[in-house]
Design an enzyme around this catalytic site. Structure first.
Site, PDB file in Angstrom:
ATOM      1  N   LYS A 105      20.167  -5.562  39.166  1.00  0.00           N
ATOM      2  CA  LYS A 105      19.906  -4.200  39.654  1.00  0.00           C
ATOM      3  C   LYS A 105      20.981  -3.271  39.105  1.00  0.00           C
ATOM      4  O   LYS A 105      22.102  -3.714  38.823  1.00  0.00           O
ATOM      5  CB  LYS A 105      19.951  -4.177  41.188  1.00  0.00           C
ATOM      6  N   ASP A 145      13.455   2.720  39.600  1.00  0.00           N
ATOM      7  CA  ASP A 145      13.575   2.498  41.053  1.00  0.00           C
ATOM      8  C   ASP A 145      13.715   3.874  41.693  1.00  0.00           C
ATOM      9  O   ASP A 145      13.266   4.855  41.091  1.00  0.00           O
ATOM     10  CB  ASP A 145      14.782   1.572  41.327  1.00  0.00           C
TER      11      ASP A 145
HETATM   12  P1  NAD Z   1      10.733   7.271  45.266  1.00  0.00           P
HETATM   13  O1  NAD Z   1      12.008   7.873  44.828  1.00  0.00           O
HETATM   14  O2  NAD Z   1       9.515   7.515  44.441  1.00  0.00           O
HETATM   15  O3  NAD Z   1      10.410   7.732  46.754  1.00  0.00           O
HETATM   16  C1  NAD Z   1      11.267   7.584  47.825  1.00  0.00           C
HETATM   17  C2  NAD Z   1      10.641   8.326  48.997  1.00  0.00           C
HETATM   18  O4  NAD Z   1      11.410   8.075  50.173  1.00  0.00           O
HETATM   19  C3  NAD Z   1      10.622   9.851  48.815  1.00  0.00           C
HETATM   20  O5  NAD Z   1       9.394  10.369  49.286  1.00  0.00           O
HETATM   21  C4  NAD Z   1      11.757  10.342  49.701  1.00  0.00           C
HETATM   22  O6  NAD Z   1      11.534  11.657  50.201  1.00  0.00           O
HETATM   23  C5  NAD Z   1      11.673   9.313  50.814  1.00  0.00           C
HETATM   24  N1  NAD Z   1      12.921   9.203  51.588  1.00  0.00           N
HETATM   25  C6  NAD Z   1      14.189   9.256  51.134  1.00  0.00           C
HETATM   26  N2  NAD Z   1      15.049   9.152  52.176  1.00  0.00           N
HETATM   27  C7  NAD Z   1      14.291   9.005  53.268  1.00  0.00           C
HETATM   28  C8  NAD Z   1      14.576   8.873  54.650  1.00  0.00           C
HETATM   29  N3  NAD Z   1      15.840   8.828  55.077  1.00  0.00           N
HETATM   30  N4  NAD Z   1      13.524   8.755  55.512  1.00  0.00           N
HETATM   31  C9  NAD Z   1      12.248   8.778  55.060  1.00  0.00           C
HETATM   32  N5  NAD Z   1      11.913   8.934  53.789  1.00  0.00           N
HETATM   33  C10 NAD Z   1      12.921   9.047  52.911  1.00  0.00           C
HETATM   34  O7  NAD Z   1      11.030   5.710  45.433  1.00  0.00           O
HETATM   35  P2  NAD Z   1      10.007   4.500  45.369  1.00  0.00           P
HETATM   36  O8  NAD Z   1       9.970   4.024  43.979  1.00  0.00           O
HETATM   37  O9  NAD Z   1       8.741   4.834  46.080  1.00  0.00           O
HETATM   38  O10 NAD Z   1      10.851   3.416  46.218  1.00  0.00           O
HETATM   39  C11 NAD Z   1      10.819   3.383  47.640  1.00  0.00           C
HETATM   40  C12 NAD Z   1      11.336   2.019  48.101  1.00  0.00           C
HETATM   41  O11 NAD Z   1      10.538   1.011  47.495  1.00  0.00           O
HETATM   42  C13 NAD Z   1      12.783   1.707  47.681  1.00  0.00           C
HETATM   43  O12 NAD Z   1      13.395   0.901  48.664  1.00  0.00           O
HETATM   44  C14 NAD Z   1      12.612   0.906  46.410  1.00  0.00           C
HETATM   45  O13 NAD Z   1      13.730   0.069  46.155  1.00  0.00           O
HETATM   46  C15 NAD Z   1      11.372   0.118  46.781  1.00  0.00           C
HETATM   47  N6  NAD Z   1      10.661  -0.406  45.619  1.00  0.00           N
HETATM   48  C16 NAD Z   1      10.040   0.418  44.717  1.00  0.00           C
HETATM   49  C17 NAD Z   1       9.396  -0.150  43.636  1.00  0.00           C
HETATM   50  C18 NAD Z   1       8.649   0.701  42.656  1.00  0.00           C
HETATM   51  O14 NAD Z   1       8.043   0.113  41.745  1.00  0.00           O
HETATM   52  N7  NAD Z   1       8.613   2.002  42.798  1.00  0.00           N
HETATM   53  C19 NAD Z   1       9.415  -1.532  43.444  1.00  0.00           C
HETATM   54  C20 NAD Z   1      10.047  -2.337  44.387  1.00  0.00           C
HETATM   55  C21 NAD Z   1      10.673  -1.760  45.464  1.00  0.00           C
END
Ligand code: NAD
Length: 415
Positions: A105, A145
């Site tokens: 990561k 991410d």
């Molecule tokens: P992103 O940046 O696209 O979206 C994050 C979202 O969370 C945004 O809408 C933001 O406003 C919201 N957010 C931030 N702080 C917050 C809070 N305190 N309370 C509520 N909402 C909040 O990110 P993503 O890619 O959708 O990732 C979200 C989660 O999923 C992370 O933990 C990431 O590690 C995990 N994840 C994502 C992927 C991927 O392919 N996108 C893969 C595996 C894991």
């Protein structure tokens, strides 16, 4: 969100698993620590001519099963311990999905919302300049991410290609389609989570067509979960939220409306229907399915007892603390743990690497079918282990995943 240290939580989860698997002390100690990590300072020329120095990290947690794989986060609150925890979870995730990859990561402490496109590009290229000799298709393959995008992956791939002197598309995944991206990558995390949810609902006799759902976090993972829950199952999504707060409407929220309002106003809190709710309230709603798709440590010992959902789909990494896990298990809440629920992203990332290396271009249907097979297989192996050993789903996922990493380390002669 609580201030608990996610790496301490990741270690507690591993310690638990080491007891179940009866790991020897040396093997256990080795798995509690990253194999290697990089801390870099990245000088970036800002638009006003100043140099600003950003702090970046890359953790290669364990590469017994193959080159490490894992995303890069751009976040103002990034810490090395968050990156370590996420790298550990990637190790277990790749193993659980049967991928020939280890876990890694990366992160940069920054707020990309405050950077111009030019500053973002220079930061991406600077990050690659700082670590490029330690990544690449045979070493470590990053991906997007939180707050990093396909465009950023393209800049990073381009910088790596320039430095290595060859078009090296397989050095990074999550790229736009025209530079070696894979069909189905953008919604892969949410789609994989929905395939796992489908399997869980079968076990719990829940009819997803009649189910209600609340989604915390409306970024890549959360917004696709919204549209796929409707497209694949016809479920009713009654609440959505992002960092500014949320909205609850028991009659259901349409993904087109939520997506448009998010695009126009930058937050789903402005959806002109239902009631405004906080992120904390959303977690405790009386719904069948709760999708945690924001950040880590949101379900804690403090609120776990008030969670009413029957199934929690952890699309975010580490949303539930170990203490909360125990409470949820006692209350018979079925948790699809993060490194199973959100493994669709890395699985299609792996498909992207394979296509780049072999010069294949798979169709959407081929990708969905391959993803479905892997998610279903992984869900079944975790569910079966949880029944066999009478342990919760996270412990079961750890048991399956850690045992495979240990087997590879033993066969390679590391432990
Ligand atoms: P992103 O940046 O696209 O979206 C994050 C979202 O969370 C945004 O809408 C933001 O406003 C919201 N957010 C931030 N702080 C917050 C809070 N305190 N309370 C509520 N909402 C909040 O990110 P993503 O890619 O959708 O990732 C979200 C989660 O999923 C992370 O933990 C990431 O590690 C995990 N994840 C994502 C992927 C991927 O392919 N996108 C893969 C595996 C894991």
């Amino acid at each position: 969100m609580s201030n608990e240290n996610p790496f301490e939580n990741a270690r507690k989860q591993l310690d638990d698993c080491a007891r179940i698997l009866k790991l020897d002390a040396g093997t256990h100690e080795f798995l509690r620590n990253p194999v290697r990590e990089f801390h870099v300072s990245i000088p970036v020329r800002m638009d006003d001519g100043r140099i600003k120095v950003f702090q970046g990290f890359r953790v290669q947690y364990n590469d017994a099963l193959g080159p490490t794989k894992g995303g890069i986060r751009f976040h103002p609150d990034e810490t090395i311990d968050t990156v370590r925890a996420l790298a550990a979870w990637m190790t277990w995730k790749c193993s659980l999905m049967g991928l020939p990859l280890g876990g890694g990561k990366g992160g940069v402490i920054c707020n990309p919302k405050e950077l111009s496109a030019g500053e973002q590009e220079r930061l991406c290229r600077g990050y690659v300049d700082a670590i490029w000799q330690n990544f690449g298709p045979d070493k470590d393959v990053p991906a997007p991410d939180v707050y990093t995008t396909p465009q950023m992956m393209a800049w990073m791939m381009d910088q790596y290609s320039k430095l290595s002197g060859q078009n090296n598309f397989g050095c990074i995944t999550g790229k736009p389609l025209c530079v070696g991206g894979s069909c189905g990558r953008s919604d892969a995390t949410a789609r994989g989570g929905m395939y796992a949810l489908r399997e869980a609902a079968k076990e719990l006799n829940i009819d997803l067509k009649k189910a209600t759902m609340a989604i915390q976090g409306y970024g890549n993972a959360g917004s696709y979960a919204h549209s796929l829950a409707i497209e694949l199952f016809g479920s009713r999504v009654v609440a959505v939220s992002d960092s500014k707060g949320g909205v609850y409407d028991p009659t259901g929220i349409e993904p087109e409306v939520a997506g448009r309002i998010k695009a126009e106003t930058s937050s789903v809190v402005n959806i002109p229907q239902g009631d405004k709710i906080s992120n904390e309230e959303l977690l405790e709603l009386d719904v069948d399915i709760l999708v945690a798709a924001a950040l880590e440590n949101v379900i804690t010992a403090e609120n776990a007892g008030r969670i009413k959902a029957k199934i929690i789909v952890e699309l975010a990494n580490g949303p539930t603390t170990p203490e909360a896990d125990e409470i949820l298990y006692l209350n018979r809440v079925h948790v699809i743990p993060d490194f199973l629920a959100n493994a669709g992203g890395v699985t299609v990332s792996y498909f992207e690497m394979v296509q780049n290396i072999m010069r294949y271009c798979w169709s959407f249907d081929e990708v969905y079918q391959k993803l479905d097979q892997r998610m279903t297989m992984a869900y079944r192996s975790v569910f079966d282990a949880s029944r066999k050993y009478e342990i919760n789903m996270r412990q079961a996922a750890y048991t399956v995943a850690v045992a495979r990493v240990v087997e590879a380390m033993k066969i390679r002669g590391w432990v």
